[in-house]
Design a protein around this motif. Structure first.
Motif, PDB file in Angstrom:
ATOM      1  N   MET A 133       1.038   2.641   3.078  1.00  0.00           N
ATOM      2  CA  MET A 133       1.736   3.878   2.744  1.00  0.00           C
ATOM      3  C   MET A 133       1.691   4.011   1.235  1.00  0.00           C
ATOM      4  SD  MET A 133       5.745   4.824   3.163  1.00  0.00           S
ATOM      5  CE  MET A 133       5.908   4.050   4.735  1.00  0.00           C
ATOM      6  N   LEU A 134       1.246   5.177   0.746  1.00  0.00           N
ATOM      7  CA  LEU A 134       1.190   5.388  -0.705  1.00  0.00           C
ATOM      8  C   LEU A 134       2.148   6.499  -1.075  1.00  0.00           C
ATOM      9  CD1 LEU A 134      -1.816   4.273   0.055  1.00  0.00           C
ATOM     10  CD2 LEU A 134      -2.163   4.724  -2.365  1.00  0.00           C
ATOM     11  N   LEU A 135       2.926   6.245  -2.144  1.00  0.00           N
ATOM     12  CA  LEU A 135       3.881   7.238  -2.606  1.00  0.00           C
ATOM     13  C   LEU A 135       3.499   7.608  -4.033  1.00  0.00           C
ATOM     14  CD1 LEU A 135       6.606   4.999  -1.272  1.00  0.00           C
ATOM     15  CD2 LEU A 135       6.523   7.355  -0.573  1.00  0.00           C
ATOM     16  N   SER A 136       3.401   8.896  -4.291  1.00  0.00           N
ATOM     17  CA  SER A 136       2.991   9.341  -5.622  1.00  0.00           C
ATOM     18  C   SER A 136       4.205   9.790  -6.413  1.00  0.00           C
ATOM     19  CB  SER A 136       1.996  10.489  -5.466  1.00  0.00           C
ATOM     20  OG  SER A 136       1.623  10.945  -6.730  1.00  0.00           O
ATOM     21  N   GLN A 137       4.289   9.259  -7.680  1.00  0.00           N
ATOM     22  CA  GLN A 137       5.349   9.721  -8.571  1.00  0.00           C
ATOM     23  C   GLN A 137       4.705  10.541  -9.676  1.00  0.00           C
ATOM     24  OE1 GLN A 137       6.508   5.699  -8.939  1.00  0.00           O
ATOM     25  NE2 GLN A 137       8.537   6.048  -8.103  1.00  0.00           N
ATOM     26  N   LYS A 138       5.500  10.941 -10.654  1.00  0.00           N
ATOM     27  CA  LYS A 138       4.973  11.886 -11.635  1.00  0.00           C
ATOM     28  C   LYS A 138       3.767  11.317 -12.360  1.00  0.00           C
ATOM     29  CE  LYS A 138       6.758  15.393 -14.640  1.00  0.00           C
ATOM     30  NZ  LYS A 138       7.942  15.976 -15.261  1.00  0.00           N
ATOM     31  N   SER A 139       3.797  10.041 -12.723  1.00  0.00           N
ATOM     32  CA  SER A 139       2.649   9.501 -13.452  1.00  0.00           C
ATOM     33  C   SER A 139       2.214   8.148 -12.915  1.00  0.00           C
ATOM     34  CB  SER A 139       3.006   9.371 -14.934  1.00  0.00           C
ATOM     35  OG  SER A 139       4.159   8.580 -15.064  1.00  0.00           O
ATOM     36  N   SER A 140       2.645   7.786 -11.714  1.00  0.00           N
ATOM     37  CA  SER A 140       2.217   6.487 -11.164  1.00  0.00           C
ATOM     38  C   SER A 140       2.241   6.555  -9.640  1.00  0.00           C
ATOM     39  CB  SER A 140       3.146   5.372 -11.647  1.00  0.00           C
ATOM     40  OG  SER A 140       4.453   5.629 -11.189  1.00  0.00           O
ATOM     41  N   THR A 141       1.828   5.456  -9.008  1.00  0.00           N
ATOM     42  CA  THR A 141       1.722   5.418  -7.549  1.00  0.00           C
ATOM     43  C   THR A 141       2.295   4.108  -7.030  1.00  0.00           C
ATOM     44  OG1 THR A 141      -0.309   6.723  -7.633  1.00  0.00           O
ATOM     45  CG2 THR A 141       0.080   5.510  -5.625  1.00  0.00           C
ATOM     46  N   ILE A 188       2.935  -3.923  -2.231  1.00  0.00           N
ATOM     47  CA  ILE A 188       1.884  -4.912  -2.532  1.00  0.00           C
ATOM     48  C   ILE A 188       1.281  -4.568  -3.891  1.00  0.00           C
ATOM     49  CG2 ILE A 188       1.271  -5.640  -0.197  1.00  0.00           C
ATOM     50  CD1 ILE A 188      -0.914  -3.564  -0.174  1.00  0.00           C
ATOM     51  N   GLU A 189       0.827  -5.623  -4.615  1.00  0.00           N
ATOM     52  CA  GLU A 189       0.274  -5.413  -5.955  1.00  0.00           C
ATOM     53  C   GLU A 189      -1.112  -6.014  -6.025  1.00  0.00           C
ATOM     54  OE1 GLU A 189       3.164  -6.975  -8.587  1.00  0.00           O
ATOM     55  OE2 GLU A 189       4.542  -5.298  -8.310  1.00  0.00           O
ATOM     56  N   ASN A 190      -1.790  -5.745  -7.162  1.00  0.00           N
ATOM     57  CA  ASN A 190      -3.137  -6.273  -7.417  1.00  0.00           C
ATOM     58  C   ASN A 190      -4.105  -5.939  -6.285  1.00  0.00           C
ATOM     59  OD1 ASN A 190      -1.947  -7.351  -9.633  1.00  0.00           O
ATOM     60  ND2 ASN A 190      -1.580  -9.348  -8.662  1.00  0.00           N
ATOM     61  N   THR A 191      -4.126  -4.654  -5.910  1.00  0.00           N
ATOM     62  CA  THR A 191      -5.093  -4.232  -4.902  1.00  0.00           C
ATOM     63  C   THR A 191      -6.098  -3.303  -5.574  1.00  0.00           C
ATOM     64  OG1 THR A 191      -3.794  -2.283  -4.384  1.00  0.00           O
ATOM     65  CG2 THR A 191      -3.353  -4.270  -3.090  1.00  0.00           C
ATOM     66  N   GLY A 192      -7.057  -2.820  -4.789  1.00  0.00           N
ATOM     67  CA  GLY A 192      -8.035  -1.878  -5.322  1.00  0.00           C
ATOM     68  C   GLY A 192      -7.451  -0.499  -5.573  1.00  0.00           C
ATOM     69  N   PHE A 193      -6.248  -0.246  -5.079  1.00  0.00           N
ATOM     70  CA  PHE A 193      -5.617   1.056  -5.345  1.00  0.00           C
ATOM     71  C   PHE A 193      -5.164   1.099  -6.793  1.00  0.00           C
ATOM     72  CE2 PHE A 193      -4.702   0.406  -0.784  1.00  0.00           C
ATOM     73  CZ  PHE A 193      -5.261   1.576  -0.272  1.00  0.00           C
ATOM     74  N   THR A 194      -5.341   2.237  -7.423  1.00  0.00           N
ATOM     75  CA  THR A 194      -4.815   2.357  -8.787  1.00  0.00           C
ATOM     76  C   THR A 194      -3.344   2.728  -8.695  1.00  0.00           C
ATOM     77  OG1 THR A 194      -5.065   3.440 -10.909  1.00  0.00           O
ATOM     78  CG2 THR A 194      -5.506   4.779  -8.994  1.00  0.00           C
ATOM     79  N   HIS A 202      -9.789  10.416 -11.098  1.00  0.00           N
ATOM     80  CA  HIS A 202     -10.796   9.559 -10.457  1.00  0.00           C
ATOM     81  C   HIS A 202     -10.851   9.799  -8.955  1.00  0.00           C
ATOM     82  CE1 HIS A 202     -11.234   6.920 -13.975  1.00  0.00           C
ATOM     83  NE2 HIS A 202      -9.940   7.065 -14.123  1.00  0.00           N
ATOM     84  N   VAL A 203     -12.001   9.426  -8.392  1.00  0.00           N
ATOM     85  CA  VAL A 203     -12.130   9.311  -6.941  1.00  0.00           C
ATOM     86  C   VAL A 203     -12.476   7.855  -6.665  1.00  0.00           C
ATOM     87  CG1 VAL A 203     -13.399  10.022  -4.898  1.00  0.00           C
ATOM     88  CG2 VAL A 203     -12.944  11.676  -6.709  1.00  0.00           C
ATOM     89  N   ARG A 204     -11.666   7.155  -5.865  1.00  0.00           N
ATOM     90  CA  ARG A 204     -11.912   5.736  -5.620  1.00  0.00           C
ATOM     91  C   ARG A 204     -12.174   5.530  -4.137  1.00  0.00           C
ATOM     92  NH1 ARG A 204      -9.411   2.911 -10.108  1.00  0.00           N
ATOM     93  NH2 ARG A 204      -9.186   0.974  -8.940  1.00  0.00           N
ATOM     94  N   LEU A 205     -13.219   4.772  -3.834  1.00  0.00           N
ATOM     95  CA  LEU A 205     -13.567   4.458  -2.450  1.00  0.00           C
ATOM     96  C   LEU A 205     -13.229   2.988  -2.201  1.00  0.00           C
ATOM     97  CD1 LEU A 205     -14.976   5.551   0.140  1.00  0.00           C
ATOM     98  CD2 LEU A 205     -17.074   4.560  -0.735  1.00  0.00           C
ATOM     99  N   LEU A 206     -12.437   2.730  -1.180  1.00  0.00           N
ATOM    100  CA  LEU A 206     -12.015   1.351  -0.900  1.00  0.00           C
ATOM    101  C   LEU A 206     -12.338   0.995   0.548  1.00  0.00           C
ATOM    102  CD1 LEU A 206      -9.400   2.912  -2.481  1.00  0.00           C
ATOM    103  CD2 LEU A 206      -8.751   0.535  -2.747  1.00  0.00           C
ATOM    104  N   GLN A 207     -12.493  -0.313   0.775  1.00  0.00           N
ATOM    105  CA  GLN A 207     -12.575  -0.811   2.144  1.00  0.00           C
ATOM    106  C   GLN A 207     -11.413  -1.774   2.297  1.00  0.00           C
ATOM    107  OE1 GLN A 207     -16.329  -2.425   3.259  1.00  0.00           O
ATOM    108  NE2 GLN A 207     -15.842  -2.289   5.437  1.00  0.00           N
ATOM    109  N   GLY A 208     -10.412  -1.388   3.094  1.00  0.00           N
ATOM    110  CA  GLY A 208      -9.174  -2.168   3.089  1.00  0.00           C
ATOM    111  C   GLY A 208      -8.552  -2.035   1.717  1.00  0.00           C
ATOM    112  N   THR A 209      -8.288  -3.184   1.061  1.00  0.00           N
ATOM    113  CA  THR A 209      -7.724  -3.116  -0.291  1.00  0.00           C
ATOM    114  C   THR A 209      -8.785  -3.416  -1.338  1.00  0.00           C
ATOM    115  OG1 THR A 209      -7.063  -5.402   0.020  1.00  0.00           O
ATOM    116  CG2 THR A 209      -5.397  -3.736   0.440  1.00  0.00           C
ATOM    117  N   ARG A 210     -10.055  -3.520  -0.937  1.00  0.00           N
ATOM    118  CA  ARG A 210     -11.115  -3.889  -1.882  1.00  0.00           C
ATOM    119  C   ARG A 210     -11.774  -2.620  -2.406  1.00  0.00           C
ATOM    120  NH1 ARG A 210     -16.616  -4.926  -1.314  1.00  0.00           N
ATOM    121  NH2 ARG A 210     -16.550  -4.389   0.895  1.00  0.00           N
TER     122      ARG A 210
END
Length: 1456
Positions: free
Chosen positions: A584-592, A604-610, A634-642
């Motif tokens: 689940m991703l939650l977007s805030q004004k300048s972070s996620t 969770i931290e240190n994943t491929g998600f920015t 950006h556009v980021r493509l991930l597989q799982g968290t990678r």
């Protein structure tokens, strides 16, 4: 007193059903009508996506399970009285003939350009000389169509026939004429070529002076001129006069010569039984007709002696017509419905719900020698029957859910040898033998090689025909039929009684009940209705707003948007796991924020998600194997968290909107550019590639939507539209010469019949059956066609700053469709470039074309967001949604044969989103310029239209915002908009499927709380209102809600046949038993019970019910508040029941008063429901029937027929206080303070007053005109009190007590203040107080201290009557008068005429009107923006004011 009446839940009862080719000549549809609603269904295969991928339609032998899908729905300003269809000469589709009350007939057809019903012709016969002095509406206008489509006939006033001739014409000439020369001159040439010629009247008395009291009219098959059968009763009789006059019915056949207008009688049959009901013509080769009476079936043919059978022993005594008893059958055809499923078979649905198949056994001379009845199934109680596609049968019902059944022949055949000599020979035991024809699906493969057994069978048959067998018997096959249910249509009619109850709400732990609400604002009520009849009886629980069950909620400050996505699908094992969301991703004004959702939800931290940038969108790509995360840069493509790939988007402006149609990702940049990327997998490495084709960015793009089409509607090829069949030549012929049906392949054996006719040849049943089998194979193309899967195609929908909407094909980005001025919200959207050749629309001249296609209306609202979604089953019903600042427009896509892209859009619904007053709007416009270009997330970019694939098993769209709602369009095909009950705005929404929350969802409301919820599973959401039907299997009668104990008290009625009855023997009654033999149908007796039902589980509370005595009918039932005498003062609630003993007309009616108290006890261990018991307080016989009950200032009021008594409850006994005599029979009493308002069944209403200090009951005022009152309720308008009455003629009337006005004769007479024709019978009403809900409240509140009345009708409709403030009433009245002439009305019906009060007797007063027609006013919302402004200008007000009034009323009335 000014008020408005509006129906909020359309009638659901079905009264008429026909099958016709409504859309085109290739597909058969089912057209269904009930009261004023007309719906068109198609029978479609019911297969899910996984099955569908495996099917190969051409190889399937048996049709899959079918469902009914609604394709169109229309509301008329008039009740449908009769419905037929006709295929007019040269038409591409059938026309409908609909008749309306008194004598109106409309001919309608679908208009392919606008996908709406257009009226072809109107026929009106209500002049005084045609009426012939009839004032009453005793006769239903019945329409009947000639089977060869030469003419139609309508019976009006029971005295005259209207003949409507149709032109028989070769359609090919018409096409050539149109092609050769454009017709510019003489319109007269066109007039003569219309398919419907001038109608004329025939007076029945001119045909035969005795012709009167027509029972049925039908056309016969196979005559050179249209031949009409009329069944009538010249001199009437009744059951009590049978000994004197019995066989009174007559059947005549009339030949209609339409050119000369002469009508000779060619055949007459006299002395038919007095209880004839219907006549049915039988097709060639049998011919003749069947006459159905209540107790017999009679076959008549012109040159053959009649053959009739009696179905029970009553027929033996009631008629002298020669009838033979039918063995093994004991039925009555009263209220039965019939439909032919073959030339010689018909289905009969009895009033008990049993289905019988009646086979006509024909001998070699083609005369009917026997009837065979076979009980096939027990089903719903029907109001109409219709056969579709030759193997489906639709049972329409008013009393239960309508059903679609599939019937098949059983394999065992029974052979019956018929005796031709007429000697009474017993039919031999049915011998079971193998079926001689191959099963249906083998026919096509084995056309040449017939199975050997069938050949030998043939020879044996021919020997019989040639040589005969002594008595020359012919062999005939009787097959048993199996009926299986395919689908049902929900029906909540008839609403016998209803009440409001509190919704059961649990705390968040899901076990404890919430305490009672203290204030009106917290009170959540639901509407509980006793619906249905007999075995279709049920309790229906309606809610108007969905109240999601909140599983958990937690505070998250500053979150603007939320998404849920799946991990790589290939890594997860089971299918159930694959459908669960992992992140689940939650977007805030300048972070996620990134959360993992397993058994619990953790960050969770240190994943491929920015995480240090705001996210604009997260979604799955590549069949849920990859995740794409898009931030403002950006556009980021991930597989799982990678992380696999990161594409920077550097165009000097932030990305503000994303739309994904796997494998395409489309981005909209703030400066108006659109960038598309596609997922490619080369050598196993997935990457996103930017598409080199682009679309111009001027004028700037303001909204985008990518769409993957699997419906096959989006196509640029014209043959896809014309040729729906799949094989080129035949399809083309079908679409033009639409009425030419292909003949089944003839077999060698039938050639003789073709050459020499069938006169010499004996009637071969075998070859007929073979032919039927083969044509069935050909006819099964209709469902194969629907199973063919369209190739997916990809499209991009773009809305621009200039107000245009464009559709581009992906990936080549060619412009294929352009709509001007989308925000105007026109009814039909068409392509502005329809006639521009595609070659011009390349880059060079695109700007010029766009310039030429600029919007016409200057101030249309701009589109802010668009969405194109495939809804329905397998995405077959694409919906286009356009959100402007003010509203949400919902369009459906339909086929249209011209233009580049072969579609058009038709508006289905328009939702108002703006809840605030105009003052609030402009705040967010003046944002600083640097803020606008910044890369932070802003609330205004959050998407409001959220598609979800599975919430509670349904797919749909959530509309976020101030007025949140779910939009569903399921495989049922009807658009459903269900509002969400909550506190105000929904900011953002996502579907959420988890171990603990199966198919739930999560949303943010105003308070920045993330709520995780599920939809309550017990409601069915695919209905006009979310409803829960609790089957009771018996008729529910009265119903009340006991608030203190949170329990419903319900009276039920069960019926069973009885053989005993009471007879009067001089001084007393005695019970005597009858035995009339086994063929006698005994009368039905009723048994009444009272049960308690708990709303927590909707189950009956055990051991807390009352069984009333046999013969005791419950006539009145209420909760009464009676004053305590003794221990403590105040009022206490009791359950009070009034009954009557219905013995017979010789024995005086007496009834009982029962008073009970509901007490709470300690429940039995393990049975929490047993906490209630009933304690009897009082029970005593009265001097008459207890017909009505109420309470007034702590005393009990009862109506005993025409006497009204007031009682006081003291020491467990009732002591009389006062009484008064009234008119004839009082059946309802309601009270307020010390006023008693009573309804008489014949003599209208009276107002009584009880003075406690003098203990007197006196008549205050009454209505002097007679009226059959059905329901009464108070209309409370602040300090004014009105009396609302519903009557037998389906009117609503408001009376007031105004002693100061002159015509009230000093207050003796109640004054009629308003009246309105509802068109549906209302038996039950209750009041609700108006109060404000929600955040945005309109000041000043105009509805303070007003109460609106909710009503329920016998056709399953719900609505309300609301007192209006005078200012609003005046505004609405002007709007109503403008709309009457501004819109075109379906079938040419006039709403004003429909809403004018109707009465049998000529009243000496004019209609008072004064009640606004809410249904008409609400059509103002559906007008286009420019049309609304035009209408508002005409009445001198502003659109915003009118819409604000409508919205405020909508919010007030949505209390459930």
């Amino acid at each position: 007193m000014f008020s408005m009446c509006k129906q909020t839940h359309a009638a659901t009862a079905v009264e008429f059903a026909i099958s016709c080719r409504f859309f085109n000549n290739l597909e058969e549809n089912l057209v269904v009508a009930g009261t004023n609603v007309l719906k068109v269904y198609r029978i479609a295969p019911n297969v899910d996506a996984a099955q569908r991928a495996k099917f190969n339609p051409s190889e399937m032998r048996v049709a899959p399970k079918m469902r009914l899908e609604c394709l169109a729905s229309y509301t008329l300003y008039g009740n449908v009285m009769s419905l037929q269809s006709v295929s007019l000469a040269g038409a591409m589709r059938d026309a409908l003939l609909i008749s309306f009350k008194d004598a109106k007939l409309s001919v309608l057809q679908l208009d392919a350009d606008t996908n709406a019903l257009k009226t072809l012709s109107l026929h009106y016969f209500e002049e005084e000389d045609i009426r012939g002095g009839w004032m009453g509406r005793y006769h239903v206008p019945v329409v009947c169509v000639d089977p060869d489509a030469r003419c139609a006939v309508m019976l009006v006033y029971g005295k005259r026939l209207v003949v409507l001739p149709f032109r028989k014409d070769n359609s090919l000439d018409e096409i050539e004429l149109a092609d050769v020369k454009p017709i510019k001159k003489a319109p007269t040439a066109l007039v003569t070529r219309t398919p419907i010629m001038a109608s004329y009247l025939i007076a029945l008395a001119d045909l035969d002076e005795k012709l009167d009291n027509v029972l049925d009219i039908q056309f016969l098959h196979g005559y050179y001129e249209p031949t009409l059968l009329i069944l009538y009763e010249p001199v009437r009789t009744c059951a009590g006069r049978i000994k004197v006059r019995s066989d009174t019915c007559v059947l005549v056949a009339i030949s209609l010569n339409i050119q000369q207008r002469v009508h000779p009688i060619i055949w007459t049959v006299n002395n038919l039984p007095y209880d004839c009901l219907h006549v049915f013509p039988i097709q060639k080769p049998i011919g003749g007709c069947l006459v159905m009476t209540v107790n017999a079936v009679i076959y008549l043919n012109q040159s053959v002696p009649p053959y009739g059978v009696s179905l029970n022993s009553s027929a033996d005594n009631s008629t002298s017509f020669p009838l033979k008893p039918q063995d093994g059958v004991r039925i009555s055809l009263d209220c039965a419905n019939f439909a032919f499923i073959d030339v010689d078979k018909l289905v009969i649905s009895l009033r008990t719900g049993d289905l019988y198949v009646l086979t006509l056994c024909v001998d070699s001379m083609r005369t009917v020698r026997n009837f065979h009845f076979h009980k096939a199934a027990a089903s719903v109680l029907t109001s109409c029957i219709c056969v579709c596609h030759s193997e489906y049968i639709f049972l329409g019902s008013r009393l239960g859910n309508s059903l679609l059944l599939h019937f098949t022949e059983e394999d065992q055949s029974t052979v019956i040898t018929l005796d031709e000599m007429g000697a009474e020979k017993e039919v031999g035991e049915p011998a079971v033998q193998p079926l001689e024809e191959p099963p249906a699906y083998d026919v096509e493969q084995h056309e040449s090689a017939q199975p050997p057994q069938s050949k030998s069978r043939r020879i044996e048959d021919e020997e019989l025909e040639v040589y005969g067998s002594g008595a020359k018997a012919s062999v005939l096959q009787l097959r048993k039929f199996i009926f299986e249910v395919c689908d049902s249509l929900l029906n909540v009619a008839p609403i016998n009684y209803m009440c409001a109850g509190e919704r059961v709400e649990f705390e968040e732990d899901g076990t404890n009940l919430r305490p009672h609400a203290e204030t009106l604002n917290d009170l959540k009520i639901e509407l509980v209705a006793a619906t249905g009849h007999g075995k279709n009886g049920a309790l229906s629980v309606f809610v108007d707003k969905i109240n999601p069950q909140i599983i958990t909620s937690f505070e998250l400050e500053g979150c603007l948007d939320v998404w849920t996505v799946f991990d790589d699908a290939t890594r997860k094992g089971s299918l159930a796991k694959q459908e669960q969301h992992d992140f689940m991703l939650l977007s805030q004004k300048s972070s996620t924020l990134v959360l993992q959702t397993g058994q619990e939800i953790n960050e969770i931290e240190n994943t491929g998600f920015t995480v240090n940038q705001p996210t604009i969108y997260v979604g799955n790509l590549g069949q849920q194997r990859f995740i794409v995360q898009i931030t403002t840069r950006h556009v980021r493509l991930l597989q799982g968290t990678r992380l696999i790939q990161n594409v920077p988007i550097d165009v000097g402006s932030p990305v503000v909107q994303v739309s994904v149609a796997d494998p395409y990702v489309c981005l909209r940049v703030l400066n108006g550019q659109v960038i598309t990327l596609a997922l490619r997998e080369t050598r196993g490495t997935p990457r996103l590639a930017i598409n080199k084709h682009t679309i111009s960015s001027a004028p700037p793009v303001v909204a985008i939507a990518a769409y993957k089409d699997v419906s096959g509607l989006f196509t640029c090829k014209s043959d896809d539209v014309l040729n729906l069949t799949g094989n080129s030549g035949a399809g083309f012929a079908n679409s033009f010469g639409g009425y030419m049906k292909a003949e089944p392949h003839m077999k060698v054996e039938d050639e003789e019949e073709l050459l020499y006719g069938d006169a010499g040849n004996a009637f071969k049943l075998n070859s007929m059956a073979d032919l039927a089998k083969q044509s069935k194979q050909k006819n099964s193309d209709w469902w194969r066609r629907q199973l063919v899967q369209a190739k997916p195609s990809y499209w991009l929908v773009v809305a621009r700053q200039s107000g245009t909407l464009e559709i581009y094909s992906m990936p080549d980005m060619k412009l294929v469709y352009l709509v001007n001025d989308i925000g105007n919200g026109a009814m039909v959207l068409n392509d502005a470039m329809e006639f521009v050749p595609i070659s011009l629309t390349q880059e060079n001249s695109k700007a010029g074309i766009l310039h030429a296609c600029m919007p016409q209306h200057a101030n249309s609202p701009l589109p802010l967001e668009v969405s194109l979604v495939g809804m329905g089953q397998h995405g077959e019903r694409p919906l286009l949604m356009v959100r402007t600042r003010l509203e949400l427009l919902i369009y459906q896509v339909y086929r249209y044969a011209k233009g580049h892209l072969k579609i058009r859009f038709r508006k289905l619904e328009q939702l108002h989103l703006l809840e605030q007053q105009a003052a609030y709007i402009d705040i967010d416009e003046e944002v600083d310029a640097d803020q606008a270009e910044s890369y932070n997330m802003q609330a205004k970019y959050v998407q409001k239209l959220r598609y979800f694939a599975n919430v509670g098993g349904l797919a749909g769209i959530m509309v976020c915002g101030a007025n949140p709602c779910f939009v569903f369009l399921t495989s049922r095909g009807e658009l459903r908009i269900q509002r969400l009950l909550g506190n105000g705005d929904v900011r953002s929404f996502a579907a959420f499927n988890n171990v603990n929350i199966p198919n739930g969802f999560l949303y943010f409301d105003n308070s920045f709380e993330l709520k995780i919820c599920v939809l309550p599973s017990y409601l069915s959401y695919d209905a006009a209102w979310p409803v829960r039907k609790v089957p009771l299997r018996c008729t529910p009668r009265q119903l009340v809600y006991h608030r203190e104990n949170r329990v419903y008290c319900l009276i039920t009625q069960t019926e069973e046949p009885m053989t005993k009855y009471y007879r009067f023997n001089g001084e007393d009654k005695e019970l005597s038993e009858e035995s009339r033999g086994e063929r006698f149908i005994y009368p039905i007796g009723s048994q009444f019970d009272m049960v308690l039902i708990s709303p927590e589980t909707w189950e009956i509370v055990p051991d807390a019910s009352i069984k009333f005595e046999p013969w005791e009918h419950v006539t009145a039932f209420k909760l009464v508040k009676l004053s305590y005498e003794g221990t403590r003062s105040g009022l206490k609630e009791y359950v009070c029941i009034g009954t009557n003993f219905n013995y017979s007309e010789d024995i005086t009616s007496r009834g009982n008063i029962h008073i009970y108290d509901i007490i709470e006890v300690v429940p039995e261990p393990g049975k929490p429901m047993t906490k209630f018991k009933l304690k009897e307080v009082f029970k005593k016989e009265q001097k008459g029937p207890v017909s009505a009950i109420s309470d007034v200032v702590g005393f009990l009021v009862t109506g005993l027929g025409q006497k009204i008594y007031i009682w006081q409850l003291r020491d467990g006994d009732l002591i009389g206080v006062a009484f008064i005599d009234t008119n004839i029979y009082v059946h309802q009493i309601i009270t307020v303070k010390s006023l008693i308002f009573i309804a008489d069944v014949y003599k209208s209403i009276s107002l009584l007053r009880f003075q406690e200090e003098y203990r007197t009951l006196s008549l205050a005022s009454r209505d002097f005109n007679p009226m059959e009152v059905y329901g009464i309720e108070f209309m409370v308008d602040n300090s004014n009190l009105g009396f609302l009455v519903t009557d037998a003629e389906r009117n609503m009337i408001v009376f007031m007590y105004q002693p100061e006005s002159r015509e009230s004769l000093g207050g003796q007479k109640l004054i009629r203040k308003a009246d309105y024709h509802l068109g549906q019978v209302v038996n039950t009403m209750f009041r609700v107080q108006c109060h404000q809900r929600g955040l945005h409240q309109r000041q000043p509140f105009l509805y303070e201290n007003k109460q609106f009345v909710i009503y329920g009708t016998l056709d399953g409709g719900l609505g309300y009557c609301l007192p209006l403030p005078e200012k609003v009433y005046r505004r609405f009245l002007m709007l109503q008068n403008v709309l009457l002439s501004y819109q075109e009305h379906l079938c040419g019906l006039n709403p004003k005429e429909y809403r004018t009060i109707k009465s049998f007797k000529k009243m000496g007063i004019n209609p008072s009107r004064c009640i606004i027609d809410g249904d008409l006013i609400w059509t103002y919302r559906m007008l286009a923006h420019s049309e609304r402004n035009e209408v508002a200008k005409k009445i001198g007000t502003r659109t915003e004011e009118l819409l604000a009034d409508l919205l405020e009323i909508e919010r007030l009335s949505a209390v459930f």
